[in-house]
Design a protein around this motif. Sequence first.
Motif, PDB file in Angstrom:
ATOM      1  N   ILE A 145     -20.595 -28.388  42.798  1.00 30.68           N
ATOM      2  CA  ILE A 145     -19.256 -28.326  42.225  1.00 30.68           C
ATOM      3  C   ILE A 145     -18.335 -29.165  43.100  1.00 30.68           C
ATOM      4  CG2 ILE A 145     -17.266 -26.811  41.797  1.00 30.68           C
ATOM      5  CD1 ILE A 145     -19.385 -26.370  39.748  1.00 30.68           C
ATOM      6  N   SER A 146     -17.503 -29.987  42.479  1.00 26.42           N
ATOM      7  CA  SER A 146     -16.514 -30.769  43.212  1.00 26.42           C
ATOM      8  C   SER A 146     -15.403 -29.850  43.701  1.00 26.42           C
ATOM      9  CB  SER A 146     -15.935 -31.862  42.317  1.00 26.42           C
ATOM     10  OG  SER A 146     -14.742 -32.382  42.867  1.00 26.42           O
ATOM     11  N   SER A 147     -15.176 -29.823  45.008  1.00 26.53           N
ATOM     12  CA  SER A 147     -14.128 -28.956  45.562  1.00 26.53           C
ATOM     13  C   SER A 147     -12.753 -29.355  45.042  1.00 26.53           C
ATOM     14  CB  SER A 147     -14.152 -29.017  47.097  1.00 26.53           C
ATOM     15  OG  SER A 147     -15.364 -28.532  47.593  1.00 26.53           O
ATOM     16  N   GLU A 148     -12.514 -30.657  44.911  1.00 29.15           N
ATOM     17  CA  GLU A 148     -11.214 -31.121  44.414  1.00 29.15           C
ATOM     18  C   GLU A 148     -10.992 -30.669  42.981  1.00 29.15           C
ATOM     19  OE1 GLU A 148      -8.608 -32.639  45.915  1.00 29.15           O
ATOM     20  OE2 GLU A 148      -9.726 -32.216  47.742  1.00 29.15           O
ATOM     21  N   LYS A 149     -12.014 -30.865  42.151  1.00 26.62           N
ATOM     22  CA  LYS A 149     -11.862 -30.447  40.748  1.00 26.62           C
ATOM     23  C   LYS A 149     -11.733 -28.935  40.630  1.00 26.62           C
ATOM     24  CE  LYS A 149     -14.315 -34.353  38.659  1.00 26.62           C
ATOM     25  NZ  LYS A 149     -15.502 -34.779  37.859  1.00 26.62           N
ATOM     26  N   LEU A 150     -12.460 -28.200  41.485  1.00 27.45           N
ATOM     27  CA  LEU A 150     -12.373 -26.747  41.444  1.00 27.45           C
ATOM     28  C   LEU A 150     -10.980 -26.279  41.839  1.00 27.45           C
ATOM     29  CD1 LEU A 150     -13.782 -24.016  41.066  1.00 27.45           C
ATOM     30  CD2 LEU A 150     -14.525 -24.153  43.456  1.00 27.45           C
ATOM     31  N   SER A 151     -10.417 -26.896  42.863  1.00 22.81           N
ATOM     32  CA  SER A 151      -9.072 -26.479  43.279  1.00 22.81           C
ATOM     33  C   SER A 151      -8.019 -26.860  42.246  1.00 22.81           C
ATOM     34  CB  SER A 151      -8.723 -27.090  44.644  1.00 22.81           C
ATOM     35  OG  SER A 151      -8.679 -28.501  44.564  1.00 22.81           O
ATOM     36  N   ASP A 152      -8.332 -27.840  41.379  1.00 24.25           N
ATOM     37  CA  ASP A 152      -7.410 -28.213  40.299  1.00 24.25           C
ATOM     38  C   ASP A 152      -7.622 -27.390  39.032  1.00 24.25           C
ATOM     39  OD1 ASP A 152      -5.967 -30.126  41.650  1.00 24.25           O
ATOM     40  OD2 ASP A 152      -7.298 -31.785  41.088  1.00 24.25           O
ATOM     41  N   PHE A 153      -8.661 -26.565  39.017  1.00 20.54           N
ATOM     42  CA  PHE A 153      -8.941 -25.752  37.830  1.00 20.54           C
ATOM     43  C   PHE A 153      -7.812 -24.737  37.632  1.00 20.54           C
ATOM     44  CE2 PHE A 153     -10.928 -22.278  35.478  1.00 20.54           C
ATOM     45  CZ  PHE A 153     -11.552 -22.977  34.447  1.00 20.54           C
ATOM     46  N   GLU A 154      -7.369 -24.587  36.393  1.00 19.97           N
ATOM     47  CA  GLU A 154      -6.235 -23.705  36.104  1.00 19.97           C
ATOM     48  C   GLU A 154      -6.698 -22.352  35.586  1.00 19.97           C
ATOM     49  OE1 GLU A 154      -3.534 -25.713  33.487  1.00 19.97           O
ATOM     50  OE2 GLU A 154      -2.655 -26.883  35.122  1.00 19.97           O
ATOM     51  N   VAL A 155      -6.029 -21.316  36.039  1.00 17.21           N
ATOM     52  CA  VAL A 155      -6.264 -19.961  35.540  1.00 17.21           C
ATOM     53  C   VAL A 155      -4.935 -19.365  35.103  1.00 17.21           C
ATOM     54  CG1 VAL A 155      -8.314 -19.525  36.939  1.00 17.21           C
ATOM     55  CG2 VAL A 155      -6.072 -19.000  37.867  1.00 17.21           C
ATOM     56  N   SER A 156      -5.035 -18.404  34.218  1.00 14.48           N
ATOM     57  CA  SER A 156      -3.839 -17.730  33.710  1.00 14.48           C
ATOM     58  C   SER A 156      -3.454 -16.601  34.655  1.00 14.48           C
ATOM     59  CB  SER A 156      -4.106 -17.168  32.308  1.00 14.48           C
ATOM     60  OG  SER A 156      -4.468 -18.210  31.430  1.00 14.48           O
ATOM     61  N   ILE A 157      -2.200 -16.604  35.080  1.00 13.62           N
ATOM     62  CA  ILE A 157      -1.718 -15.611  36.044  1.00 13.62           C
ATOM     63  C   ILE A 157      -0.637 -14.748  35.393  1.00 13.62           C
ATOM     64  CG2 ILE A 157      -0.649 -15.240  38.306  1.00 13.62           C
ATOM     65  CD1 ILE A 157      -3.411 -16.465  38.463  1.00 13.62           C
ATOM     66  N   PRO A 158      -0.909 -13.440  35.222  1.00 11.21           N
ATOM     67  CA  PRO A 158       0.121 -12.526  34.740  1.00 11.21           C
ATOM     68  C   PRO A 158       0.908 -11.951  35.921  1.00 11.21           C
ATOM     69  CG  PRO A 158      -1.990 -11.416  34.802  1.00 11.21           C
ATOM     70  CD  PRO A 158      -2.219 -12.795  35.343  1.00 11.21           C
ATOM     71  N   PRO A 159       1.922 -11.148  35.661  1.00 15.78           N
ATOM     72  CA  PRO A 159       2.634 -10.465  36.745  1.00 15.78           C
ATOM     73  C   PRO A 159       1.663  -9.636  37.593  1.00 15.78           C
ATOM     74  CG  PRO A 159       3.851 -10.253  34.699  1.00 15.78           C
ATOM     75  CD  PRO A 159       2.528 -10.865  34.346  1.00 15.78           C
ATOM     76  N   SER A 160       2.000  -9.409  38.862  1.00 13.83           N
ATOM     77  CA  SER A 160       1.104  -8.694  39.778  1.00 13.83           C
ATOM     78  C   SER A 160       0.699  -7.335  39.236  1.00 13.83           C
ATOM     79  CB  SER A 160       1.778  -8.519  41.143  1.00 13.83           C
ATOM     80  OG  SER A 160       1.968  -9.763  41.757  1.00 13.83           O
ATOM     81  N   ASP A 161       1.668  -6.575  38.728  1.00 11.99           N
ATOM     82  CA  ASP A 161       1.341  -5.235  38.227  1.00 11.99           C
ATOM     83  C   ASP A 161       0.403  -5.302  37.030  1.00 11.99           C
ATOM     84  OD1 ASP A 161       2.807  -3.984  40.180  1.00 11.99           O
ATOM     85  OD2 ASP A 161       4.615  -3.740  38.953  1.00 11.99           O
ATOM     86  N   GLU A 162       0.611  -6.319  36.191  1.00 13.00           N
ATOM     87  CA  GLU A 162      -0.292  -6.462  35.037  1.00 13.00           C
ATOM     88  C   GLU A 162      -1.684  -6.893  35.485  1.00 13.00           C
ATOM     89  OE1 GLU A 162      -0.550  -8.570  30.623  1.00 13.00           O
ATOM     90  OE2 GLU A 162       1.295  -8.700  31.800  1.00 13.00           O
ATOM     91  N   GLN A 163      -1.782  -7.704  36.554  1.00 12.09           N
ATOM     92  CA  GLN A 163      -3.098  -8.041  37.112  1.00 12.09           C
ATOM     93  C   GLN A 163      -3.850  -6.762  37.468  1.00 12.09           C
ATOM     94  OE1 GLN A 163      -3.091 -10.973  40.342  1.00 12.09           O
ATOM     95  NE2 GLN A 163      -1.111 -11.747  39.587  1.00 12.09           N
ATOM     96  N   ARG A 164      -3.159  -5.828  38.111  1.00 18.75           N
ATOM     97  CA  ARG A 164      -3.805  -4.574  38.532  1.00 18.75           C
ATOM     98  C   ARG A 164      -4.219  -3.747  37.324  1.00 18.75           C
ATOM     99  NH1 ARG A 164       0.686  -5.092  42.007  1.00 18.75           N
ATOM    100  NH2 ARG A 164       0.028  -5.713  44.129  1.00 18.75           N
ATOM    101  N   ARG A 165      -3.353  -3.723  36.303  1.00 17.45           N
ATOM    102  CA  ARG A 165      -3.706  -2.945  35.094  1.00 17.45           C
ATOM    103  C   ARG A 165      -4.926  -3.553  34.405  1.00 17.45           C
ATOM    104  NH1 ARG A 165       1.973  -3.141  34.344  1.00 17.45           N
ATOM    105  NH2 ARG A 165       1.798  -4.608  32.611  1.00 17.45           N
TER     106      ARG A 165
END
Length: 501
Positions: A145-165
Motif C-alpha cells: 500500500i502506498s503510504s502517501e495514497k493511504l494518508s490521502d484516503f478520505e473517511v467520513s467523520i461524524p461528531p465525537s459523540d456520534e462516533q461513540r454511539r
Amino acid sequence: MSRRELPAGWVQQKLRDLGTWRGGGTPTKSEPAYWENGNIPWVSPKDMKRAVIDDAEDHITEAAVENSACNLVPAGSVLMVTRSGILAHSFPVATTIRPVTINQDMKALTPASGIVPEYLRLALTAGKQSILQECSKAGTTVASISSEKLSDFEVSIPPSDEQRRIVEKIEALTVRSRRAREALDSLPVMIDRCRQSILAAAFSGNLTVSWRRASPLIESREDMLGRVEMERKDLFEGFRGNRSYMPAEKLDVSDDLPVLPPSWQWVSAEQICGFITKGTTPSRDKMSAEVGGVPYIKVYNLTFFGDLDFSVDPTFVPAEVHSGELARSKVLPGDVLMNIVGPPLGKVSIVPDSFPEWNINQAIAVFRCVPSLMKRFLMYYFLSNGLLFRANLLSKATAGQQNLTLEICRKLPVPLPPVAEQREIVNRIDKAFSAIEAVHTNVKIANSRLTTLDQSILAKAFRGQLVPQDPNDEPASVLLERIRAERAAGGVPSRRGRRKA
C-alpha cells in the motif's frame, strides 16, 4: 460517499489530518540486547489476525526502541498492514490497547483528541476494498500500500459523540452476529459426527436390523464367499492374462473386530478385489496441465466425501506413457481409490466415467471390486472412522509421513453382507447424507448472509443511517478545526519520526 450525501454535522477528511502517523522498523537481530528478555510487543503482519492488539508474538527491549528505527506507538492507535501478501485480498486493521512497536511493513495512526480510535478502525475496515483499489502500489514483488495514497484516503467523520454511539451500536450488533457465527461454526463438527454415526451403524449391521427381519436370507454366507472367490478369479484372469491365479489369503478374524450379523462375514480387501495396487509417478516433463492425453490423478483430487475433484490442478499424461511405463497404474471408471500417504489418511474417491481410462500417482492405491461388492459400499466403508482408525494404527511412520503399504491395504478387514443388504445400506446412507448435505449447504448460506449482514451494518453506519443524529452534538467541522489549531500550535504533529510517543 460524496460530500453532499453526508449527514448534518459530518465531514469527509483525509486520514493524514486525523492524527499522528508513525512507521516502524526491525532492530538488528545481531544485537541480543535488542531482543533478549524484551517486554515491548513488536507487531508485524502475522499478529494482525484480530481487531484488538494486546500483545505480539515477538518482543523487543527499550534499548531497541532507543537505538533503532522503531517507534513506540501509544495505546489507542490504529495499526495497518502496508506490505504483505495478504494485501492481495484484504487490508488488516486493528487498534492497540497497550503501547507497542511495529515493523517496517506496518503504519500506525494515533487519532487526535475527539477521533475515536475504534470508530476509525471500523471506518477503515468498511472501506478496505476502496483502499486496496485506490492505494495499492503497482509492480511490486510483495503486495504493498502506498503510504502517501493511504494518508490521502478520505473517511467520513461524524461528531465525537456520534462516533461513540456508532461504535456502541456496531459492537452490540456484532456480539449477536458473533454468537450466530459461533453457533454456525460448531455445526460442521456436528455434521461430521452425524455422518460417522451413520457409517458406524451401517457397517455394524445396526442400520438394517429391521430390513433383515423383513427380508428372507437368499444365500448362505458360505455360498456368498464361494461366489465372491469365483468372481475374483474371473476378474484376476481378465486383467492378469496368463499369470497364474493365486487365491487370496483368508482374513484372520481376531478378537478386536466387532461381531457382525450372522449373514455377514469379515473378509480381507484382497478377498473381495481382483486388483489392488498403487500408482506410479513419471518424470515432470511427461505431465502437463493442458487438456489431452489421459487424466492423471493426484492425492489432492481425492476427497473426504467419495467424489473425485479433478478441477483441482488437473494433470494429463500422454497416451503412450499411460500405456507404457504407467501401465500398471491404469484405473477405470468405478475403481475405488484411497490415499496411502498422509497425514491425513482417509481420502477416498470413486473413479468417474468422464474418461474411459485414468492413471494415478504413487500415493494412491486402487481397489477393483468383484461384482458382488458394490463400489459405493466399499467407498463408504473406507470413509468410516472404523477403517480409518485401523489404517492409522497399521500405517508406517517415516519422516513425518504416514504410509500404508500394499500388504496392509490387501489385509484391511472389510465387513461383507449379502448383495441385497449392501444395496439397502448404500441407499440408506445416500439418503441420509443427502439430507445432511442440505443442512451443510444451509449453513454455508447462513454464514454468507451473516457476512453480508456485517457488511451492511458497516455500510449503514458510515452513511449515517445506523444511529440517529443529535443536533446538540458538536459538528465534526468544529472538531477538525480544533485539531488543526492544535497542530498549528505544535500540539499534534501529523507525522512523527522516531523514538517514544
